[in-house]
Design a protein around this motif. Structure first.
Motif, PDB file in Angstrom:
ATOM      1  N   LYS A  23       3.419   4.841  -5.047  1.00 50.09           N
ATOM      2  CA  LYS A  23       3.218   4.326  -3.687  1.00 50.09           C
ATOM      3  C   LYS A  23       4.301   4.796  -2.726  1.00 50.09           C
ATOM      4  O   LYS A  23       4.263   4.467  -1.541  1.00 50.09           O
ATOM      5  CB  LYS A  23       3.213   2.795  -3.690  1.00 50.09           C
ATOM      6  CG  LYS A  23       2.120   2.164  -4.528  1.00 50.09           C
ATOM      7  CD  LYS A  23       2.193   0.647  -4.431  1.00 50.09           C
ATOM      8  CE  LYS A  23       1.069  -0.010  -5.231  1.00 50.09           C
ATOM      9  NZ  LYS A  23       1.052  -1.477  -5.081  1.00 50.09           N
ATOM     10  N   ILE A  24       5.282   5.533  -3.238  1.00 46.06           N
ATOM     11  CA  ILE A  24       6.446   5.875  -2.428  1.00 46.06           C
ATOM     12  C   ILE A  24       6.212   7.151  -1.627  1.00 46.06           C
ATOM     13  O   ILE A  24       5.661   8.134  -2.123  1.00 46.06           O
ATOM     14  CB  ILE A  24       7.701   6.033  -3.310  1.00 46.06           C
ATOM     15  CG1 ILE A  24       8.022   4.713  -4.016  1.00 46.06           C
ATOM     16  CG2 ILE A  24       8.888   6.480  -2.471  1.00 46.06           C
ATOM     17  CD1 ILE A  24       9.204   4.809  -4.961  1.00 46.06           C
ATOM     18  N   PHE A  25       6.651   7.123  -0.374  1.00 43.89           N
ATOM     19  CA  PHE A  25       6.655   8.301   0.487  1.00 43.89           C
ATOM     20  C   PHE A  25       8.012   8.348   1.181  1.00 43.89           C
ATOM     21  O   PHE A  25       8.532   7.324   1.614  1.00 43.89           O
ATOM     22  CB  PHE A  25       5.531   8.246   1.526  1.00 43.89           C
ATOM     23  CG  PHE A  25       5.331   9.547   2.258  1.00 43.89           C
ATOM     24  CD1 PHE A  25       4.434  10.487   1.792  1.00 43.89           C
ATOM     25  CD2 PHE A  25       6.063   9.833   3.396  1.00 43.89           C
ATOM     26  CE1 PHE A  25       4.254  11.697   2.457  1.00 43.89           C
ATOM     27  CE2 PHE A  25       5.898  11.032   4.069  1.00 43.89           C
ATOM     28  CZ  PHE A  25       4.998  11.973   3.596  1.00 43.89           C
ATOM     29  N   GLY A  26       8.588   9.547   1.286  1.00 47.52           N
ATOM     30  CA  GLY A  26       9.927   9.671   1.844  1.00 47.52           C
ATOM     31  C   GLY A  26       9.959  10.227   3.251  1.00 47.52           C
ATOM     32  O   GLY A  26       9.132  11.048   3.634  1.00 47.52           O
ATOM     33  N   LEU A  59      -4.872   6.799   1.613  1.00 46.98           N
ATOM     34  CA  LEU A  59      -5.103   5.453   2.117  1.00 46.98           C
ATOM     35  C   LEU A  59      -6.226   5.480   3.136  1.00 46.98           C
ATOM     36  O   LEU A  59      -6.415   6.454   3.848  1.00 46.98           O
ATOM     37  CB  LEU A  59      -3.830   4.886   2.754  1.00 46.98           C
ATOM     38  CG  LEU A  59      -2.630   4.753   1.803  1.00 46.98           C
ATOM     39  CD1 LEU A  59      -1.386   4.347   2.569  1.00 46.98           C
ATOM     40  CD2 LEU A  59      -2.929   3.735   0.721  1.00 46.98           C
ATOM     41  N   GLY A  60      -6.961   4.391   3.218  1.00 45.78           N
ATOM     42  CA  GLY A  60      -8.134   4.343   4.079  1.00 45.78           C
ATOM     43  C   GLY A  60      -7.799   4.311   5.547  1.00 45.78           C
ATOM     44  O   GLY A  60      -6.707   3.934   5.955  1.00 45.78           O
ATOM     45  N   SER A  61      -8.745   4.730   6.351  1.00 37.98           N
ATOM     46  CA  SER A  61      -8.638   4.645   7.798  1.00 37.98           C
ATOM     47  C   SER A  61      -9.380   3.411   8.273  1.00 37.98           C
ATOM     48  O   SER A  61     -10.217   2.857   7.577  1.00 37.98           O
ATOM     49  CB  SER A  61      -9.251   5.893   8.463  1.00 37.98           C
ATOM     50  OG  SER A  61      -8.518   7.040   8.086  1.00 37.98           O
ATOM     51  N   PRO A  62      -9.073   2.939   9.513  1.00 36.62           N
ATOM     52  CA  PRO A  62      -9.743   1.737  10.002  1.00 36.62           C
ATOM     53  C   PRO A  62     -11.236   1.937  10.193  1.00 36.62           C
ATOM     54  O   PRO A  62     -11.698   3.040  10.477  1.00 36.62           O
ATOM     55  CB  PRO A  62      -9.054   1.489  11.369  1.00 36.62           C
ATOM     56  CG  PRO A  62      -8.535   2.827  11.766  1.00 36.62           C
ATOM     57  CD  PRO A  62      -8.164   3.520  10.501  1.00 36.62           C
ATOM     58  N   LYS A  94      -0.223  -2.437   4.294  1.00 36.89           N
ATOM     59  CA  LYS A  94       0.968  -3.192   3.902  1.00 36.89           C
ATOM     60  C   LYS A  94       2.049  -2.195   3.526  1.00 36.89           C
ATOM     61  O   LYS A  94       1.975  -1.531   2.485  1.00 36.89           O
ATOM     62  CB  LYS A  94       0.650  -4.121   2.730  1.00 36.89           C
ATOM     63  CG  LYS A  94      -0.295  -5.263   3.095  1.00 36.89           C
ATOM     64  CD  LYS A  94      -0.541  -6.180   1.898  1.00 36.89           C
ATOM     65  CE  LYS A  94      -1.453  -7.338   2.282  1.00 36.89           C
ATOM     66  NZ  LYS A  94      -1.731  -8.222   1.124  1.00 36.89           N
ATOM     67  N   ALA A  95       3.048  -2.091   4.383  1.00 39.27           N
ATOM     68  CA  ALA A  95       4.089  -1.084   4.206  1.00 39.27           C
ATOM     69  C   ALA A  95       5.452  -1.735   4.023  1.00 39.27           C
ATOM     70  O   ALA A  95       5.894  -2.504   4.876  1.00 39.27           O
ATOM     71  CB  ALA A  95       4.116  -0.148   5.412  1.00 39.27           C
ATOM     72  N   ALA A  96       6.084  -1.434   2.899  1.00 37.87           N
ATOM     73  CA  ALA A  96       7.472  -1.840   2.673  1.00 37.87           C
ATOM     74  C   ALA A  96       8.354  -0.627   2.942  1.00 37.87           C
ATOM     75  O   ALA A  96       7.889   0.511   2.887  1.00 37.87           O
ATOM     76  CB  ALA A  96       7.662  -2.334   1.242  1.00 37.87           C
ATOM     77  N   ASN A  97       9.622  -0.860   3.270  1.00 38.12           N
ATOM     78  CA  ASN A  97      10.520   0.283   3.400  1.00 38.12           C
ATOM     79  C   ASN A  97      11.907  -0.057   2.875  1.00 38.12           C
ATOM     80  O   ASN A  97      12.375  -1.181   2.995  1.00 38.12           O
ATOM     81  CB  ASN A  97      10.557   0.811   4.838  1.00 38.12           C
ATOM     82  CG  ASN A  97      11.324  -0.074   5.786  1.00 38.12           C
ATOM     83  OD1 ASN A  97      12.557  -0.064   5.812  1.00 38.12           O
ATOM     84  ND2 ASN A  97      10.598  -0.844   6.606  1.00 38.12           N
ATOM     85  N   ASP A 141       0.832  -1.199   0.000  1.00 37.66           N
ATOM     86  CA  ASP A 141       0.000   0.000   0.000  1.00 37.66           C
ATOM     87  C   ASP A 141       0.870   1.253   0.000  1.00 37.66           C
ATOM     88  O   ASP A 141       0.482   2.288  -0.526  1.00 37.66           O
ATOM     89  CB  ASP A 141      -0.912   0.019   1.231  1.00 37.66           C
ATOM     90  CG  ASP A 141      -1.895  -1.140   1.231  1.00 37.66           C
ATOM     91  OD1 ASP A 141      -2.596  -1.320   0.216  1.00 37.66           O
ATOM     92  OD2 ASP A 141      -1.947  -1.871   2.242  1.00 37.66           O
ATOM     93  N   VAL A 142       2.039   1.144   0.625  1.00 36.70           N
ATOM     94  CA  VAL A 142       2.966   2.265   0.688  1.00 36.70           C
ATOM     95  C   VAL A 142       4.381   1.713   0.767  1.00 36.70           C
ATOM     96  O   VAL A 142       4.613   0.636   1.326  1.00 36.70           O
ATOM     97  CB  VAL A 142       2.669   3.171   1.912  1.00 36.70           C
ATOM     98  CG1 VAL A 142       2.826   2.408   3.212  1.00 36.70           C
ATOM     99  CG2 VAL A 142       3.576   4.396   1.923  1.00 36.70           C
TER     100      VAL A 142
END
Length: 278
Positions: free
Chosen positions: A204-207, A273-276, A178-181, A153-154
């Protein structure tokens, strides 16, 4: 601060579950009061009258020891248990008395008063998604694998020790994201390109960035006196990472003075991205 106001108070978080909700509420409220040091005590899993009596005694003991009533944040939902604990010598901030009862009146529906409801697996699919997100995030921590990045997701990028791992795990555990880094390393800067696996997923990238001074402090805790932790090297890496993110059109922020909650909220907003759902 007036001399008659204590500069330290004990705060007790009482819950029928883990106490996380009580702590979250308490921290938000207490952060508004500067100049007072709060000693925090958690009393979780108060789900019987016997445990309630024990909790009441602990609160009374604290009041006697401190010579002043402790502040008690409570998320107990069982009325009988709540009544027992409320007899303790404390200043009570009760989440359910303050919010649930007015909502019952407004909605015309009685609450379930089920213990631990906020953390119950009420939706098996939602719970499954959260576990999958945690597993995905652990597997994709620190660029361990580029397998199935399409399922992320990010994807967080930034220099080593800029806050990517804790932010990724928070997103997974709290929001089922689902977060990769991926760390940005000297080899990336020499090539002048993102890590090779990432360009297809730029949307999908955020820094994350960080001040060189703070980065040097953090790295010195891990590898004191190393070139890796030197202020000169940290300045060089941060400058190169920020230049790369600007050039690639990647949204980013500095984690220097922001909490994980603030960083995560910004990421959710920026990437839509959605919230719970409760």
């Amino acid at each position: 601060m007036p001399e008659n106001i204590p500069q330290e108070r004990t705060v007790v978080f009482v819950s029928d579950g883990t106490g996380i909700t009580a702590e979250t509420l308490g921290h938000s409220v207490l952060s508004q009061f500067e100049g007072i040091k709060f000693k925090q005590i958690r009393i979780p899993f108060i789900d019987s009258e016997v445990k309630a009596i024990s909790a009441k005694q602990k609160i009374n003991d604290i009041a006697i020891y401190d010579g002043i009533k402790p502040i008690v944040f409570s998320t107990l939902v069982n009325p009988t248990i709540n009544e027992v604990v409320h007899k303790a010598n404390g200043v009570f901030m009760d989440l359910f008395l303050k919010f649930v009862e007015p909502l019952e009146n407004e909605l015309g529906v009685k609450s379930t008063h089920r213990i631990g409801r906020s953390h119950t697996i009420s939706d098996n699919e939602q719970y499954k998604n959260r576990i999958e997100a945690i597993n995905f995030t652990l597997a994709h921590d620190d660029g361990q694998t580029d397998k199935d990045l399409a399922g992320a997701d990010v994807i967080l990028i930034g220099v080593s020790r800029s806050g990517k791992t804790p932010t990724s795990l928070y997103l997974a555990m709290q929001y089922g994201i689902k977060a990769a880094n991926y760390p940005l390393i000297p080899e990336d800067f020499e090539r002048g390109e993102l890590p090779l696996a990432l360009p297809p997923f730029k949307n999908k990238i955020f820094g994350l960035s960080i001040s060189p001074e703070r980065l040097s402090e953090i790295r010195n805790e891990r590898r004191p006196g190393s070139h890796y932790a030197s202020l000169e090297n940290c300045k060089k890496e941060v400058k190169a990472a920020e230049f790369m993110m600007r050039r690639e059109g990647i949204a980013w922020l500095s984690s220097t003075s922001k909490s994980i909650e603030e960083i995560s909220t910004t990421i959710l907003q920026q990437l839509n991205l959605g919230s719970p759902i409760y």
